[in-house]
Design an enzyme around this catalytic site. Structure first.
Site, PDB file in Angstrom:
ATOM      1  N   LYS A 202       0.853  -1.188   0.000  1.00  0.00           N
ATOM      2  CA  LYS A 202       0.000   0.000   0.000  1.00  0.00           C
ATOM      3  C   LYS A 202       0.888   1.237   0.000  1.00  0.00           C
ATOM      4  O   LYS A 202       1.735   1.405   0.882  1.00  0.00           O
ATOM      5  CB  LYS A 202      -0.902  -0.007   1.231  1.00  0.00           C
ATOM      6  CG  LYS A 202      -1.756   1.242   1.354  1.00  0.00           C
ATOM      7  CD  LYS A 202      -2.815   1.109   2.429  1.00  0.00           C
ATOM      8  CE  LYS A 202      -3.583   2.399   2.583  1.00  0.00           C
ATOM      9  NZ  LYS A 202      -4.626   2.301   3.606  1.00  0.00           N
ATOM     10  N   LYS A 256      -2.212  -1.468  -3.792  1.00  0.00           N
ATOM     11  CA  LYS A 256      -3.081  -0.295  -3.685  1.00  0.00           C
ATOM     12  C   LYS A 256      -2.259   0.978  -3.751  1.00  0.00           C
ATOM     13  O   LYS A 256      -1.256   1.044  -3.035  1.00  0.00           O
ATOM     14  CB  LYS A 256      -3.820  -0.379  -2.349  1.00  0.00           C
ATOM     15  CG  LYS A 256      -4.682   0.799  -2.032  1.00  0.00           C
ATOM     16  CD  LYS A 256      -5.369   0.607  -0.718  1.00  0.00           C
ATOM     17  CE  LYS A 256      -6.139   1.853  -0.388  1.00  0.00           C
ATOM     18  NZ  LYS A 256      -6.597   1.855   0.967  1.00  0.00           N
TER      19      LYS A 256
HETATM   20  C1  PBG Z   1      -7.452   3.586   5.706  1.00  0.00           C
HETATM   21  C2  PBG Z   1      -7.784   3.279   4.292  1.00  0.00           C
HETATM   22  C3  PBG Z   1      -7.607   4.182   3.228  1.00  0.00           C
HETATM   23  C4  PBG Z   1      -8.186   3.567   2.120  1.00  0.00           C
HETATM   24  C5  PBG Z   1      -8.666   2.329   2.505  1.00  0.00           C
HETATM   25  N1  PBG Z   1      -8.389   2.153   3.868  1.00  0.00           N
HETATM   26  C6  PBG Z   1      -7.063   5.546   3.205  1.00  0.00           C
HETATM   27  C7  PBG Z   1      -5.733   5.859   3.737  1.00  0.00           C
HETATM   28  O1  PBG Z   1      -4.865   4.985   3.875  1.00  0.00           O
HETATM   29  O2  PBG Z   1      -5.531   7.018   4.046  1.00  0.00           O
HETATM   30  C8  PBG Z   1      -8.257   4.222   0.762  1.00  0.00           C
HETATM   31  C9  PBG Z   1      -9.317   3.748  -0.158  1.00  0.00           C
HETATM   32  C10 PBG Z   1      -9.620   4.653  -1.294  1.00  0.00           C
HETATM   33  O3  PBG Z   1      -8.980   5.722  -1.505  1.00  0.00           O
HETATM   34  O4  PBG Z   1     -10.549   4.321  -2.025  1.00  0.00           O
HETATM   35  N2  PBG Z   1      -6.638   2.784   6.393  1.00  0.00           N
END
Ligand code: PBG
Length: 332
Positions: A202, A256
Site C-alpha cells: 500500500k 493499492k
Molecule cells: C485507511 C484506508 C484508506 C483507504 C482504505 N483504507 C485511506 C488511507 O490509507 O488514508 C483508501 C481507499 C480509497 O482511496 O478508495 N486505512
C-alpha cells in the site's frame, strides 16, 4: 519465450481483430461480476443515503440501506462487500476504543448483512483512522506513529470483527508484524477460517483523497502517512512486503492504489502466485467519473477498460466502487 512469426503478408495481425466474433474468440482476459469486491460506506441513522460529493455515485448508507446494497450486490453476482464506517466525531478518540466496540457501526452492519444476505462475503478494514482524532492508521506518540502499540490495538479490532462474523479481514494500516499478530490471535480464539486479505503493498498516495472525505478523516489528518505507507518510487520493497505477509499467514494480498501500480500487480502475481487483488481507489474512481461528467471521456468504456487492465496485469479480483455499475453493464 517468443513464438516464431511468419513475415507479412503471411502474418497479418489485423486478421484476429476483424470482427467481434473473432475478437471474442481470441480475447485473453474477461471481466465478470465475480471479480469484484464492492467497498461501501456505512453511517449512523435509519433509511439514510447521503452522497459523497467527491465520489459521484457513491453514498454513505445507514445500516438498513447497506443491507439493501448487499442484497443488490448479491443479486448481481458480486461475491463480496467491504465495509468502511463513517464514524461520528464523538467516537473518534485518542485511545480509538470504538475500533473494538462489539456494537460499533461496522460490527452492527456485519451482523445485519449476515442475517439478511448470508451468502455474500463480508470484508472489513483494520486500521485506526476511522476512530482516531488524528486521522492516522496508528497511535501517535510524540509526533510518531508507534508500531507495536498500534498492532496490539489492531488485534483487538480484528477480533471484534471476527466475533461479529466477517469472512475476510483486510488490514490496511501498514504496521510491521500485524498480519502475524492477527493470525495468531484468530487461531487462538478459534477463528480458524477467517481470511486475511493483507493490504500488503500500500503506497502513500494522493489518490486516497476522496476516500478520506467519505470517511470524514481528511479534516483530522495532520501530516502524511509516509512513515508507514510505501514510497511510490519503490518496487522491490513491495515484493518484500508481500513475502513477509504471506509468511505471517495472509491468504490473499492486495496492491493499492491500482492503475498507477499495475507493474506491481504483475510482479506480485508472477513472484508468488497467491490470490492477488488491486484496489481501484477513490481518486481513480473520481477521475473517471469527473471526466465522464464533463463529456471528456466515455465513462462506461473507461470504467470497463480500467477494470480489464487489472485482469491483464494478473489480478484475481478488484476492489472497486464501480462494482454494481460494471456488473450491470456485464449483464446487458
Ligand atoms: C485507511 C484506508 C484508506 C483507504 C482504505 N483504507 C485511506 C488511507 O490509507 O488514508 C483508501 C481507499 C480509497 O482511496 O478508495 N486505512
Amino acid at each position: 519465450m517468443r513464438p516464431t512469426q511468419a513475415p507479412y503478408p503471411l502474418t497479418r495481425l489485423r486478421r484476429t481483430r476483424r470482427s467481434s466474433a473473432i475478437r471474442s474468440l481470441v480475447a485473453q482476459n474477461s471481466l465478470s461480476p465475480a471479480d469484484f469486491i464492492w467497498p461501501v460506506f456505512v453511517r449512523e441513522g435509519n433509511d439514510v443515503q447521503e452522497p459523497v460529493p467527491s465520489m459521484p455515485g457513491v453514498m454513505r448508507r445507514s445500516v438498513d440501506r447497506v443491507v439493501e446494497a448487499a442484497r443488490e450486490a448479491h443479486d448481481l453476482g458480486i461475491p463480496a462487500i467491504c465495509l468502511f464506517p463513517y464514524t461520528d466525531a464523538a467516537n473518534r478518540t485518542e485511545d480509538c476504543a470504538e475500533a473494538w466496540n462489539p456494537d460499533n457501526l461496522s460490527n452492527r452492519a456485519t451482523r445485519a448483512i449476515k442475517d439478511a444476505v448470508p451468502d455474500i462475503a463480508i470484508m472489513t478494514d483494520v486500521a485506526l483512522d476511522p476512530y482516531s482524532d488524528t486521522g492516522h492508521d496508528g497511535f501517535v506518540r510524540d509526533g510518531e506513529i508507534v508500531n507495536d502499540e498500534t498492532v496490539a490495538a489492531l488485534v483487538r479490532q480484528a477480533l471484534s470483527q471476527a466475533d461479529a462474523g466477517v469472512d475476510i479481514i483486510g488490514p490496511s494500516d501498514m504496521m510491521d508484524g500485524r498480519i502475524g499478530a492477527i493470525r495468531d490471535a484468530l487461531e487462538q480464539q478459534g477463528h480458524h477460517d477467517v481470511l486475511l486479505l493483507s493490504y500488503a503493498a500500500k503506497y502513500a498516495s494522493a489518490f486516497y483523497g476522496p476516500f478520506r472525505d467519505a470517511v470524514g478523516a481528511s479534516g483530522a489528518l495532520k501530516g502524511d502517512k509516509k512513515t508507514y505507507q510505501m514510497d511510490p518510487a519503490n518496487s522491490d520493497e513491495a515484493l518484500r512486503c508481500v513475502a513477509r505477509d504471506l509468511n505471517e499467514g495472509a491468504d490473499m494480498v492486495m496492491v493499492k492504489p491500482g492503475m498507477p501500480y499495475l507493474d506491481i500487480c504483475r510482479r506480485v502475481k508472477d513472484a508468488f502466485g497467491a490470490p492477488t487483488y488491486a484496489y481501484q481507489v477513490s481518486g481513480e474512481y473520481a477521475m473517471i467519473q469527473a471526466a465522464a461528467a464533463q463529456g471528456w471521456i466515455d465513462g462506461d468504456r473507461a470504467m470497463a477498460e480500467s477494470l480489464m487492465a487489472f485482469k491483464r496485469a494478473g489480478c484475481d479480483g478488484i476492489l472497486t466502487y464501480f462494482a454494481p455499475q460494471m456488473a450491470r453493464a456485464l449483464q446487458s
